[in-house]
Design an enzyme around this catalytic site. Structure first.
Site, PDB file in Angstrom:
ATOM      1  N   LYS A 102      -1.968  -1.383  -4.085  1.00  0.00           N
ATOM      2  CA  LYS A 102      -3.240  -0.632  -3.457  1.00  0.00           C
ATOM      3  C   LYS A 102      -2.088   0.899  -3.510  1.00  0.00           C
ATOM      4  O   LYS A 102      -1.395   1.171  -2.972  1.00  0.00           O
ATOM      5  CB  LYS A 102      -3.993  -0.497  -2.181  1.00  0.00           C
ATOM      6  CG  LYS A 102      -4.997   0.707  -2.275  1.00  0.00           C
ATOM      7  CD  LYS A 102      -5.021   0.203  -1.232  1.00  0.00           C
ATOM      8  CE  LYS A 102      -6.397   2.290  -1.177  1.00  0.00           C
ATOM      9  NZ  LYS A 102      -7.269   2.187   0.910  1.00  0.00           N
ATOM     10  N   LYS A 146       0.888  -1.289  -0.104  1.00  0.00           N
ATOM     11  CA  LYS A 146      -0.173  -0.254  -0.077  1.00  0.00           C
ATOM     12  C   LYS A 146       0.961   1.153   0.480  1.00  0.00           C
ATOM     13  O   LYS A 146       1.683   1.399   0.729  1.00  0.00           O
ATOM     14  CB  LYS A 146      -0.966   0.478   1.258  1.00  0.00           C
ATOM     15  CG  LYS A 146      -2.029   0.996   1.405  1.00  0.00           C
ATOM     16  CD  LYS A 146      -2.886   0.851   2.804  1.00  0.00           C
ATOM     17  CE  LYS A 146      -3.586   2.488   2.606  1.00  0.00           C
ATOM     18  NZ  LYS A 146      -4.492   2.461   3.206  1.00  0.00           N
TER      19      LYS A 146
HETATM   20  C1  PBG Z   1      -7.257   3.960   5.073  1.00  0.00           C
HETATM   21  C2  PBG Z   1      -8.021   3.446   3.814  1.00  0.00           C
HETATM   22  C3  PBG Z   1      -7.653   4.097   2.864  1.00  0.00           C
HETATM   23  C4  PBG Z   1      -7.642   3.451   2.209  1.00  0.00           C
HETATM   24  C5  PBG Z   1      -8.317   2.657   2.164  1.00  0.00           C
HETATM   25  N1  PBG Z   1      -8.261   1.978   3.759  1.00  0.00           N
HETATM   26  C6  PBG Z   1      -6.874   5.838   2.908  1.00  0.00           C
HETATM   27  C7  PBG Z   1      -5.869   5.969   3.599  1.00  0.00           C
HETATM   28  O1  PBG Z   1      -4.658   5.263   3.776  1.00  0.00           O
HETATM   29  O2  PBG Z   1      -5.407   6.685   3.981  1.00  0.00           O
HETATM   30  C8  PBG Z   1      -8.353   3.856   0.446  1.00  0.00           C
HETATM   31  C9  PBG Z   1      -9.285   3.294  -0.454  1.00  0.00           C
HETATM   32  C10 PBG Z   1      -9.737   4.917  -1.840  1.00  0.00           C
HETATM   33  O3  PBG Z   1      -8.590   5.689  -1.904  1.00  0.00           O
HETATM   34  O4  PBG Z   1     -10.408   4.706  -2.560  1.00  0.00           O
HETATM   35  N2  PBG Z   1      -6.315   2.746   6.145  1.00  0.00           N
END
Ligand code: PBG
Length: 322
Positions: free
Chosen positions: A247, A194
């Site tokens: 992601k 991520k």
């Molecule tokens: C947070 C989380 C995020 C997303 C999913 N879980 C955002 C972040 O890390 O700030 C993002 C998903 C998206 O942008 O569609 N734990």
């Protein structure tokens, strides 16, 4: 010219026959945003067509997705500031909006694959995924909170837990908490690679979960790196992850491919909020064709090696392919 690759593209029938990848309704996980209240359906302004639902309407939305054949859902809660604190306590309250909703969803729809989000940010008054002390994000102290969240979600009936926080050691910690409590059949889909991305902006609007200071670069990955994705995947799989995730997806197709070439666990591509917003905005302006580009990006995730796609376009793509 003996070899003419265009012969394999000469008609729609032949193009379909030689297609190397395909999309199916089974490939999709649909993310849903939950809010408190009743009979509420609020559009996320930076994500046209995506809504935050109160539980009653969220259940109706799941029903309509089931009619399209979608079986995988991932629910995210949006909480008021009054429910947030430094330790994200509401995240492991069994009576929380989220945990109660998970329970209701599973009672009403026992056959779906219900996936959750494990991270402190929707519940944290600091808007971070870990405990904040003197401007630092604490790792090992955060694990205890993640473990409690995991347990509450497993007890509510979740099928697949999704740790999305990028703390070190979280998959192993959560696996142990689950196993010790007898939840040996609850799966973990780890947000493995991520990245600290600009593409999460609309999601943070939807959940009102943006960090109150700084950024997430001490825990989410540097977009410059791919070797590090291998280290994260190695750890997550050895700690017990059943499925892994990359992601965002569009700018990280090489990472999906890299993990696909090196590991045998299923990989999810998370086609995130900013990627949704870009296509929506450009197609609204008439600059690109929405249907063509959502099919193209979705197939690209599959081609790169994804087994599933978490996508806000899930319903649209399924309508186009069926
Ligand atoms: C947070 C989380 C995020 C997303 C999913 N879980 C955002 C972040 O890390 O700030 C993002 C998903 C998206 O942008 O569609 N734990």
């Amino acid at each position: 010219m003996k070899i003419r690759p265009r012969r394999n593209r000469k008609s729609a029938a032949i193009r379909a026959m030689v297609g190397e990848t395909s999309l199916s309704v089974n490939d999709f996980i649909y993310p849903l945003f939950l809010i408190e209240g009743r009979k509420l359906k609020e559009e996320v302004s930076s994500m046209p067509g995506i809504f935050r639902y109160s539980l009653d309407f969220l259940l109706e939305e799941i029903q309509s997705c089931l009619e399209l054949g979608i079986k995988g859902f991932c629910v995210f809660p949006s909480l008021g500031e009054d429910k947030k604190d430094k330790f994200a306590t509401e995240g492991y309250n069994p009576d929380s909006l989220y945990n109660q909703a998970l329970k209701q969803i599973k009672i009403q729809f026992p056959d779906i694959a219900l996936m959750t989000d494990i991270a402190m940010d929707p519940y944290s008054s600091d808007g971070h995924d870990g405990i904040v002390e003197n401007g630092q994000i604490l790792n090992d102290e955060t694990l205890e909170i993640l473990g409690k969240m995991a347990l509450a979600q497993a007890e509510a009936g979740a099928d697949i837990l999704g740790p999305s926080d990028m703390m070190d050691g979280r998959v192993g910690y959560i696996r142990k908490v689950l196993d010790d409590a007898g939840h040996i059949n609850v799966s973990i889909m780890s947000y493995t690679a991520k990245y600290a991305s600009g593409f999460y902006g609309p999601f943070r609007d939807a959940l009102d979960s943006a960090p109150k200071f700084g950024d997430k670069k001490t825990y989410q990955m540097n977009p410059a790196n791919s070797n590090e994705a291998l280290i994260e995947a190695e750890l997550d799989i050895s700690e017990g992850a059943d499925m892994i995730m990359v992601k965002p997806a569009l700018a990280y197709l090489d990472i999906i491919k890299l993990l696909k070439d090196n590991y045998n666990v299923p990989i999810t591509a998370y086609n995130v909020s900013g990627e949704y917003a870009m296509i929506k905005a450009a197609s609204k302006n008439g600059w690109i064709d929405e249907n063509q580009t959502i099919l193209e990006t979705s197939i690209a995730f599959k081609r790169a090696g994804a087994s599933f796609i978490a996508s806000y376009f899930a319903k649209d793509v399924i309508k186009l392919i069926s």
